[in-house]
Structure formats: structure tokens, C-alpha cells
Motif scaffolding. Structure first.
Motif, PDB file in Angstrom:
ATOM      1  N   GLU A  57       0.855  -1.170   0.000  1.00  0.00           N
ATOM      2  CA  GLU A  57       0.000   0.000   0.000  1.00  0.00           C
ATOM      3  C   GLU A  57       0.908   1.242   0.000  1.00  0.00           C
ATOM      4  O   GLU A  57       2.015   1.200   0.527  1.00  0.00           O
ATOM      5  N   PRO A  58       0.455   2.362  -0.558  1.00  0.00           N
ATOM      6  CA  PRO A  58       1.363   3.512  -0.727  1.00  0.00           C
ATOM      7  C   PRO A  58       1.714   4.237   0.565  1.00  0.00           C
ATOM      8  O   PRO A  58       2.793   4.825   0.659  1.00  0.00           O
ATOM      9  N   ASP A  59       0.817   4.230   1.578  1.00  0.00           N
ATOM     10  CA  ASP A  59       1.044   4.995   2.805  1.00  0.00           C
ATOM     11  C   ASP A  59       1.317   4.075   3.989  1.00  0.00           C
ATOM     12  O   ASP A  59       0.678   3.019   4.140  1.00  0.00           O
ATOM     13  N   VAL A  60       2.260   4.506   4.830  1.00  0.00           N
ATOM     14  CA  VAL A  60       2.578   3.777   6.059  1.00  0.00           C
ATOM     15  C   VAL A  60       2.500   4.758   7.225  1.00  0.00           C
ATOM     16  O   VAL A  60       3.034   5.870   7.153  1.00  0.00           O
ATOM     17  N   VAL A  61       1.816   4.338   8.294  1.00  0.00           N
ATOM     18  CA  VAL A  61       1.781   5.118   9.531  1.00  0.00           C
ATOM     19  C   VAL A  61       2.362   4.259  10.639  1.00  0.00           C
ATOM     20  O   VAL A  61       1.838   3.185  10.944  1.00  0.00           O
ATOM     21  N   GLU A  62       3.461   4.717  11.203  1.00  0.00           N
ATOM     22  CA  GLU A  62       4.073   4.040  12.344  1.00  0.00           C
ATOM     23  C   GLU A  62       3.562   4.708  13.618  1.00  0.00           C
ATOM     24  O   GLU A  62       3.556   5.939  13.729  1.00  0.00           O
ATOM     25  N   VAL A  63       3.150   3.889  14.581  1.00  0.00           N
ATOM     26  CA  VAL A  63       2.632   4.414  15.840  1.00  0.00           C
ATOM     27  C   VAL A  63       3.390   3.753  16.981  1.00  0.00           C
ATOM     28  O   VAL A  63       3.503   2.522  17.030  1.00  0.00           O
ATOM     29  N   TYR A  64       3.914   4.562  17.891  1.00  0.00           N
ATOM     30  CA  TYR A  64       4.658   4.020  19.022  1.00  0.00           C
ATOM     31  C   TYR A  64       4.437   4.906  20.239  1.00  0.00           C
ATOM     32  O   TYR A  64       3.938   6.015  20.155  1.00  0.00           O
ATOM     33  N   GLY A  65       4.811   4.364  21.389  1.00  0.00           N
ATOM     34  CA  GLY A  65       4.566   5.044  22.654  1.00  0.00           C
ATOM     35  C   GLY A  65       3.753   4.151  23.584  1.00  0.00           C
ATOM     36  O   GLY A  65       3.289   3.064  23.197  1.00  0.00           O
ATOM     37  N   ASN A  66       3.541   4.586  24.799  1.00  0.00           N
ATOM     38  CA  ASN A  66       2.813   3.811  25.799  1.00  0.00           C
ATOM     39  C   ASN A  66       1.371   3.562  25.345  1.00  0.00           C
ATOM     40  O   ASN A  66       0.606   4.498  25.160  1.00  0.00           O
ATOM     41  N   GLY A  67       1.016   2.295  25.139  1.00  0.00           N
ATOM     42  CA  GLY A  67      -0.328   1.941  24.712  1.00  0.00           C
ATOM     43  C   GLY A  67      -0.461   1.664  23.226  1.00  0.00           C
ATOM     44  O   GLY A  67      -1.544   1.283  22.762  1.00  0.00           O
ATOM     45  N   ALA A  68       0.625   1.815  22.468  1.00  0.00           N
ATOM     46  CA  ALA A  68       0.535   1.610  21.027  1.00  0.00           C
ATOM     47  C   ALA A  68       0.202   0.162  20.670  1.00  0.00           C
ATOM     48  O   ALA A  68      -0.575  -0.100  19.746  1.00  0.00           O
ATOM     49  N   VAL A  69       0.759  -0.781  21.430  1.00  0.00           N
ATOM     50  CA  VAL A  69       0.542  -2.193  21.110  1.00  0.00           C
ATOM     51  C   VAL A  69      -0.936  -2.554  21.149  1.00  0.00           C
ATOM     52  O   VAL A  69      -1.415  -3.382  20.361  1.00  0.00           O
ATOM     53  N   GLU A  70      -1.687  -1.904  22.057  1.00  0.00           N
ATOM     54  CA  GLU A  70      -3.111  -2.200  22.189  1.00  0.00           C
ATOM     55  C   GLU A  70      -3.895  -1.844  20.924  1.00  0.00           C
ATOM     56  O   GLU A  70      -5.019  -2.331  20.729  1.00  0.00           O
ATOM     57  N   LEU A  71      -3.315  -1.013  20.061  1.00  0.00           N
ATOM     58  CA  LEU A  71      -4.010  -0.649  18.823  1.00  0.00           C
ATOM     59  C   LEU A  71      -4.221  -1.846  17.908  1.00  0.00           C
ATOM     60  O   LEU A  71      -5.104  -1.828  17.044  1.00  0.00           O
ATOM     61  N   MET A  72      -3.418  -2.893  18.107  1.00  0.00           N
ATOM     62  CA  MET A  72      -3.566  -4.080  17.261  1.00  0.00           C
ATOM     63  C   MET A  72      -4.934  -4.732  17.438  1.00  0.00           C
ATOM     64  O   MET A  72      -5.388  -5.463  16.560  1.00  0.00           O
ATOM     65  N   ALA A  73      -5.580  -4.470  18.573  1.00  0.00           N
ATOM     66  CA  ALA A  73      -6.903  -5.049  18.836  1.00  0.00           C
ATOM     67  C   ALA A  73      -7.998  -3.991  18.796  1.00  0.00           C
ATOM     68  O   ALA A  73      -9.135  -4.261  19.187  1.00  0.00           O
ATOM     69  N   SER A  74      -7.688  -2.785  18.310  1.00  0.00           N
ATOM     70  CA  SER A  74      -8.668  -1.696  18.326  1.00  0.00           C
ATOM     71  C   SER A  74      -9.378  -1.569  16.981  1.00  0.00           C
ATOM     72  O   SER A  74      -8.897  -2.081  15.959  1.00  0.00           O
ATOM     73  N   PRO A  75     -10.530  -0.870  16.950  1.00  0.00           N
ATOM     74  CA  PRO A  75     -11.243  -0.661  15.680  1.00  0.00           C
ATOM     75  C   PRO A  75     -10.448   0.120  14.645  1.00  0.00           C
ATOM     76  O   PRO A  75     -10.791   0.106  13.461  1.00  0.00           O
ATOM     77  N   LEU A  76      -9.375   0.810  15.083  1.00  0.00           N
ATOM     78  CA  LEU A  76      -8.567   1.568  14.128  1.00  0.00           C
ATOM     79  C   LEU A  76      -7.940   0.674  13.065  1.00  0.00           C
ATOM     80  O   LEU A  76      -7.572   1.142  11.992  1.00  0.00           O
ATOM     81  N   ARG A  77      -7.844  -0.607  13.371  1.00  0.00           N
ATOM     82  CA  ARG A  77      -7.280  -1.537  12.384  1.00  0.00           C
ATOM     83  C   ARG A  77      -8.119  -1.535  11.103  1.00  0.00           C
ATOM     84  O   ARG A  77      -7.610  -1.811  10.016  1.00  0.00           O
ATOM     85  N   ASN A  78      -9.401  -1.219  11.241  1.00  0.00           N
ATOM     86  CA  ASN A  78     -10.281  -1.220  10.072  1.00  0.00           C
ATOM     87  C   ASN A  78      -9.986  -0.075   9.104  1.00  0.00           C
ATOM     88  O   ASN A  78     -10.486  -0.072   7.975  1.00  0.00           O
ATOM     89  N   LEU A  79      -9.190   0.905   9.571  1.00  0.00           N
ATOM     90  CA  LEU A  79      -8.843   2.033   8.712  1.00  0.00           C
ATOM     91  C   LEU A  79      -7.593   1.750   7.871  1.00  0.00           C
ATOM     92  O   LEU A  79      -7.164   2.612   7.094  1.00  0.00           O
ATOM     93  N   ALA A  80      -7.011   0.578   8.032  1.00  0.00           N
ATOM     94  CA  ALA A  80      -5.813   0.207   7.282  1.00  0.00           C
ATOM     95  C   ALA A  80      -6.062  -1.096   6.538  1.00  0.00           C
ATOM     96  O   ALA A  80      -6.871  -1.932   6.949  1.00  0.00           O
ATOM     97  N   ALA A  81      -5.377  -1.271   5.434  1.00  0.00           N
ATOM     98  CA  ALA A  81      -5.476  -2.516   4.690  1.00  0.00           C
ATOM     99  C   ALA A  81      -4.754  -3.642   5.399  1.00  0.00           C
ATOM    100  O   ALA A  81      -5.135  -4.813   5.306  1.00  0.00           O
TER     101      ALA A  81
END
Length: 308
Positions: free
Chosen positions: A229-253
Motif C-alpha cells: 500500500e502507498p502509505d505507512v503510519v508508524e505508531v509508538y509510545g505507551n499503549g501503542a501495542v493495544e491498537l492491534m486489537a482496536s477498531p482503528l485496524r479497520n482504517l488500514a489494509a
């Protein structure tokens, strides 16, 4: 169409029950840099050794410079330049003497070698170090001397194995400049590297190996467009790992986790960045285009592999 300088066809090499190179084919044209990338154990070193005639393939053929390996090995090597991953400079000789002695290996007459030495040292930005020994040089200077030595016989094809390993950024950039000059002169280069920025900068085409097989081949930007995919967003910091189980995953391929960093691969990063800003303002984000490192990790995995 330019004459193909190097053509490897269906190379296979086995050691016992292990197939380390498996039905590999590729070619190199004049003025072209072909990069070979892959994780440890992918078969890169064995491939280079077969190209140099140091290892005989169990199957397949190698034709270089209109000749056949291993039948015409000596004639082929006379037109090759090689820079190995580790320095093999003679510590007891000066820079000039290293070039002189190496030229003798090719049967060159001493006057002809001496005539080339000043231009080779100038090319390597080492004219002021002509009488210095390798132990007195920086790492970058030694690598440039190794490159100058590989050019003493004016080769048409260069085989470079990790040529900038261990160099600082300034030394790497100077080495890249010298390699670009050689390509502009029409010389061909076969390059192995672990640096994806180096591969993207120098290589006209890439060969991606894994477990001895070719898993992708093409121009760097074409491969990125084909597999990512053309765009990559890297996310880090306290609590970033929990994003793997969040609804935000639906905004990425596609999403991946590496250490404490979550990678979101998406066709359009704007909705994801806006959502992260609203819902997780304390997390740190980096928005960037997909690159060769992303390609490498997608095709070969993020698992670290040991040498061997």
C-alpha cells in the motif's frame, strides 16, 4: 538492445539434503546495477561464489562476457572486479603497492599498472594517501581502496558483496557516488546489500531471495507499487501495542507489530491520522511513503535469522 554481460540460468546448489540455491535465473546488462537482497541464509553468498567460479553449481549455466563458466573461468575473471565484504588488503604494502601487486595477478605489465595507479587513487580520493598503509586509513578509505584495486584491470563487470558494511553515513555516501560514476561509464554491477536505502539508490533492478529461491524481481519502485500500500503510519509510545486489537485496524489494509511499534499500511492515511489524533493524542506517529524496507519485511518476514 545492449548485449547482456552476465546471464545465470537455472542455478541450483545443494549441500547434503539442503538446497541453498534453487532454480535461480537472472541477467545483468551494461551500465546496470542488479541488487541481490534477502535475509541471512537466503543463498546470496552461494550465488556470488557460483558467479565467481568458486563454487560449481549442481545444475544450471553461467555465461559472462560472452564466455562460459567454469570452462572459461580464467578469461572471465580477467574481466571481473570483486570487492568482498571483508577487506583483503595487504597490510604490509602502501596503497600504491596494493594496486601494483594486485595488477600483477592479472598478468599486467608493471608500466601499464603504474600508469593506472594515479587515476585509480584519484578516483578513490586517496591521492594524498598513496604511500600510507591500510592500517593508517579509515574504514571508508580502506573500502575505497578495495574498490580502486578491483578496477585495476578495467573490468566490465563488478561483483560487490556488502561494499559499505561498517561505514559511517558520510563514507557510505562517498562510496555511492563512486559507484554511480562507474555505472555512468557503462560498467555493470552485481551488488549484495543489507541496506535498503543503498539498494534503492543504486540498483536499477532488484532480485529478492529467500530460502534459495527468487521470490521477486523488478525495479525498486515497481516492486513497492506491486506489493505494498502507498502509505505507512508508524505508531509508538505507551499503549501503542493495544491498537492491534482496536477498531482503528479497520482504517488500514494491513497492520503489523514490530517490538513496540505498530505499522498501519493504507491506501489513504488521512482518516487514520485524524482518528489517532482524536482518540490517542499522546501516541507518537510517523507518516511516510512505503519503502524498500517495508517490501523486504513483507516478502521475507520480520523474524530475525541467524547467520549460517
Amino acid at each position: 538492445m545492449p548485449e547482456t554481460l552476465f546471464d545465470a540460468s537455472h542455478l541450483t546448489k545443494r549441500y547434503g539434503t539442503a538446497t541453498v540455491v534453487d532454480d535461480l535465473s537472472f541477467h545483468i546488462d551494461p551500465g546496470e546495477c542488479l541488487g541481490v537482497i534477502g535475509p541471512n541464509g537466503a543463498g546470496k553468498t552461494t550465488t556470488i561464489r557460483m558467479c565467481l567460479g568458486l563454487t560449481e553449481p549442481d545444475e544450471g549455466d553461467i555465461r559472462a562476457l560472452g564466455l562460459s563458466m567454469p570452462r572459461d573461468e580464467r578469461a572471465i575473471k580477467a574481466q571481473l572486479g570483486v570487492v568482498s565484504q571483508f577487506d583483503s588488503l595487504d597490510p604490509d604494502f602502501s596503497c600504491s603497492e596494493n594496486l601494483l601487486v594486485y595488477g600483477r595477478y592479472f598478468g599486467m605489465a608493471e608500466p601499464a599498472i603504474r600508469a593506472r595507479i594515479p587515476s585509480l587513487l584519484e578516483f578513490a580520493s586517496l591521492s594524498h594517501k598513496a604511500q600510507a598503509r591500510p592500517g593508517e586509513l579509515s574504514g571508508g578509505m580502506r573500502r575505497r581502496l578495495s574498490l580502486a584495486r578491483a578496477l585495476v584491470n578495467d573490468p566490465r563487470l563488478l561483483l560487490l558483496d556488502e561494499p559499505t558494511t561498517g561505514l559511517d553515513p558520510q563514507a557510505r555516501h562517498l562510496m555511492w557516488e563512486r559507484l554511480q560514476v562507474l555505472l555512468q561509464q557503462g560498467k555493470a554491477i552485481l551488488l549484495t546489500t543489507h541496506f535498503m536505502d543503498e539498494a534503492e539508490r543504486l540498483c536499477h533492478r532488484l532480485l529478492v531471495l529467500d530460502h534459495g529461491r527468487k521470490i521477486a524481481e523488478g525495479r525498486p519502485r515497481d516492486l513497492i507499487a506491486e506489493h505494498l500500500e502507498p502509505d505507512v503510519v508508524e505508531v509508538y509510545g505507551n499503549g501503542a501495542v493495544e491498537l492491534m486489537a482496536s477498531p482503528l485496524r479497520n482504517l488500514a489494509a494491513r497492520t503489523e507489530l514490530s517490538g513496540e511499534t505498530v505499522f498501519f499500511y493504507t491506501q489513504d492515511a488521512r482518516p487514520l491520522i485524524e482518528a489517532l489524533g482524536r482518540e490517542h493524542p499522546k501516541l507518537r506517529t510517523l507518516h511516510r511513503p512505503a519503502n524498500l524496507e517495508d517490501l523486504f519485511l513483507k516478502l521475507t518476514g520480520r523474524q530475525i535469522r541467524e547467520d549460517g
